[in-house]
Design a protein around this motif. Sequence first.
Motif, PDB file in Angstrom:
ATOM      1  N   SER A 156      26.251  61.343  11.786  1.00  0.00           N
ATOM      2  CA  SER A 156      25.771  60.172  12.522  1.00  0.00           C
ATOM      3  C   SER A 156      24.341  60.358  13.009  1.00  0.00           C
ATOM      4  O   SER A 156      23.602  59.384  13.172  1.00  0.00           O
ATOM      5  CB  SER A 156      26.691  59.888  13.714  1.00  0.00           C
ATOM      6  OG  SER A 156      27.967  59.492  13.286  1.00  0.00           O
ATOM      7  N   TYR A 187      21.770  52.560  17.742  1.00  0.00           N
ATOM      8  CA  TYR A 187      20.904  53.641  17.278  1.00  0.00           C
ATOM      9  C   TYR A 187      19.455  53.420  17.720  1.00  0.00           C
ATOM     10  O   TYR A 187      18.754  54.382  18.059  1.00  0.00           O
ATOM     11  CB  TYR A 187      20.994  53.775  15.755  1.00  0.00           C
ATOM     12  CG  TYR A 187      22.311  54.326  15.272  1.00  0.00           C
ATOM     13  CD1 TYR A 187      22.761  55.573  15.695  1.00  0.00           C
ATOM     14  CD2 TYR A 187      23.114  53.609  14.384  1.00  0.00           C
ATOM     15  CE1 TYR A 187      23.969  56.086  15.253  1.00  0.00           C
ATOM     16  CE2 TYR A 187      24.325  54.117  13.941  1.00  0.00           C
ATOM     17  CZ  TYR A 187      24.753  55.360  14.377  1.00  0.00           C
ATOM     18  OH  TYR A 187      25.958  55.866  13.941  1.00  0.00           O
ATOM     19  N   ASP A 188      18.996  52.188  17.728  1.00  0.00           N
ATOM     20  CA  ASP A 188      17.642  51.895  18.217  1.00  0.00           C
ATOM     21  C   ASP A 188      17.492  52.328  19.669  1.00  0.00           C
ATOM     22  O   ASP A 188      16.499  52.956  20.055  1.00  0.00           O
ATOM     23  CB  ASP A 188      17.341  50.393  18.109  1.00  0.00           C
ATOM     24  CG  ASP A 188      17.119  49.931  16.679  1.00  0.00           C
ATOM     25  OD1 ASP A 188      16.864  50.778  15.800  1.00  0.00           O
ATOM     26  OD2 ASP A 188      17.193  48.711  16.444  1.00  0.00           O
ATOM     27  N   HIS A 239      21.149  58.578  11.434  1.00  0.00           N
ATOM     28  CA  HIS A 239      20.669  57.243  11.794  1.00  0.00           C
ATOM     29  C   HIS A 239      19.591  57.335  12.878  1.00  0.00           C
ATOM     30  O   HIS A 239      18.676  56.511  12.922  1.00  0.00           O
ATOM     31  CB  HIS A 239      21.834  56.377  12.278  1.00  0.00           C
ATOM     32  CG  HIS A 239      22.888  56.163  11.243  1.00  0.00           C
ATOM     33  ND1 HIS A 239      22.684  55.374  10.124  1.00  0.00           N
ATOM     34  CD2 HIS A 239      24.150  56.655  11.133  1.00  0.00           C
ATOM     35  CE1 HIS A 239      23.787  55.372   9.384  1.00  0.00           C
ATOM     36  NE2 HIS A 239      24.679  56.144   9.977  1.00  0.00           N
ATOM     37  N   LEU A 240      19.705  58.332  13.741  1.00  0.00           N
ATOM     38  CA  LEU A 240      18.654  58.587  14.724  1.00  0.00           C
ATOM     39  C   LEU A 240      17.471  59.284  14.067  1.00  0.00           C
ATOM     40  O   LEU A 240      16.311  58.981  14.368  1.00  0.00           O
ATOM     41  CB  LEU A 240      19.204  59.455  15.865  1.00  0.00           C
ATOM     42  CG  LEU A 240      20.335  58.864  16.693  1.00  0.00           C
ATOM     43  CD1 LEU A 240      20.809  59.874  17.729  1.00  0.00           C
ATOM     44  CD2 LEU A 240      19.891  57.581  17.370  1.00  0.00           C
ATOM     45  N   TYR A 291      29.661  54.856  21.151  1.00  0.00           N
ATOM     46  CA  TYR A 291      29.575  53.804  20.142  1.00  0.00           C
ATOM     47  C   TYR A 291      30.004  52.460  20.738  1.00  0.00           C
ATOM     48  O   TYR A 291      31.024  52.391  21.444  1.00  0.00           O
ATOM     49  CB  TYR A 291      30.482  54.121  18.953  1.00  0.00           C
ATOM     50  CG  TYR A 291      30.056  55.300  18.129  1.00  0.00           C
ATOM     51  CD1 TYR A 291      28.911  55.238  17.330  1.00  0.00           C
ATOM     52  CD2 TYR A 291      30.794  56.480  18.122  1.00  0.00           C
ATOM     53  CE1 TYR A 291      28.529  56.319  16.544  1.00  0.00           C
ATOM     54  CE2 TYR A 291      30.417  57.564  17.335  1.00  0.00           C
ATOM     55  CZ  TYR A 291      29.280  57.479  16.566  1.00  0.00           C
ATOM     56  OH  TYR A 291      28.908  58.551  15.802  1.00  0.00           O
ATOM     57  N   ARG A 325      14.991  57.019  12.612  1.00  0.00           N
ATOM     58  CA  ARG A 325      14.248  56.249  13.608  1.00  0.00           C
ATOM     59  C   ARG A 325      13.267  57.097  14.405  1.00  0.00           C
ATOM     60  O   ARG A 325      12.362  56.563  15.062  1.00  0.00           O
ATOM     61  CB  ARG A 325      15.236  55.570  14.567  1.00  0.00           C
ATOM     62  CG  ARG A 325      16.037  54.440  13.931  1.00  0.00           C
ATOM     63  CD  ARG A 325      17.246  54.066  14.784  1.00  0.00           C
ATOM     64  NE  ARG A 325      17.859  52.800  14.372  1.00  0.00           N
ATOM     65  CZ  ARG A 325      18.698  52.670  13.377  1.00  0.00           C
ATOM     66  NH1 ARG A 325      19.035  53.750  12.646  1.00  0.00           N
ATOM     67  NH2 ARG A 325      19.213  51.489  13.070  1.00  0.00           N
ATOM     68  N   TRP A 380      19.275  54.514  21.466  1.00  0.00           N
ATOM     69  CA  TRP A 380      19.341  55.952  21.703  1.00  0.00           C
ATOM     70  C   TRP A 380      18.161  56.696  21.095  1.00  0.00           C
ATOM     71  O   TRP A 380      17.719  57.722  21.632  1.00  0.00           O
ATOM     72  CB  TRP A 380      20.674  56.511  21.222  1.00  0.00           C
ATOM     73  CG  TRP A 380      21.701  56.399  22.303  1.00  0.00           C
ATOM     74  CD1 TRP A 380      22.719  55.494  22.387  1.00  0.00           C
ATOM     75  CD2 TRP A 380      21.750  57.179  23.496  1.00  0.00           C
ATOM     76  NE1 TRP A 380      23.414  55.677  23.558  1.00  0.00           N
ATOM     77  CE2 TRP A 380      22.847  56.701  24.258  1.00  0.00           C
ATOM     78  CE3 TRP A 380      20.992  58.232  23.998  1.00  0.00           C
ATOM     79  CZ2 TRP A 380      23.197  57.256  25.498  1.00  0.00           C
ATOM     80  CZ3 TRP A 380      21.334  58.782  25.230  1.00  0.00           C
ATOM     81  CH2 TRP A 380      22.423  58.297  25.970  1.00  0.00           C
ATOM     82  N   ALA A 381      17.614  56.207  20.011  1.00  0.00           N
ATOM     83  CA  ALA A 381      16.395  56.825  19.473  1.00  0.00           C
ATOM     84  C   ALA A 381      15.271  56.712  20.487  1.00  0.00           C
ATOM     85  O   ALA A 381      14.506  57.673  20.714  1.00  0.00           O
ATOM     86  CB  ALA A 381      16.006  56.159  18.156  1.00  0.00           C
TER      87      ALA A 381
END
Length: 243
Positions: A112, A83-84, A115-116, A62, A119, A86-87
């Motif tokens: 958590s 998150y963007d 959030h992925l 994080y 995306r 890691w997606a």
Amino acid sequence: MGRIICCGLGPGDPDLMSVRSDREVRAARHIAYFRKKGRPGQARRIVEGMLAADVTEYPMEYPVTTEIAFDSLEYMRLLAGFYDEWAERLARLARAVDVVVLCEGDPYFYGSFMHLHARLQGRVEIEVIAGIPGMAGCWNAVGQPIALGDDVTTVLMGTLAEDELERRMRSSDALVIMKTGRNLQKVRRALASAGRLDDAWLVERGTMPSERVARLAETDESDCPYFAIVLVHGRGRRMDAGQ
């Protein structure tokens, strides 16, 4: 094409993982998990000793946790970018191999990974494996039923405003209060105002080696660990009492 498999790991004790998650974790060759910078990560700790010798690990660190206000624009900007990124990385990786993503508790319950998940829709095949929610491990640690009969159970976030916490505490029977941490004093005051403090339990690191269970009214901490939940058990109809 590979897949992204999100494994719910349960409340913390590896023995409480599902057989299915255990099987996927042990077979994984690529594994990703969230963690705070400088920390091993709770999800990674749960699976210690279970991973294959040739596994490749992807710690998702994080960019911020409690350093700035969680509802600030800067916090939201940093987390959205995280998150963007890691997606995108997981989607590229999953074009060729399966990737196991670790998630404490149950992924669909404040996990958590969601959030992925949002995306990654339509970009890669996703499988989510259920896990025992952390709260279930905590109320089992207390050793009392959280709800009976027609009890109404409410799950609250300690980040809510104090007057909102008090209002909802008054209108429910059983209570689960998550995200206590630095909000513990606010939660304590709201419970006292709602007349529920004497019935409240504080469970820190439920089912983990350093588990601690205590009545909230008998503790004097100003805050508590991230993995901590406050519980107020319901008082529903009990058949043995003839109610």
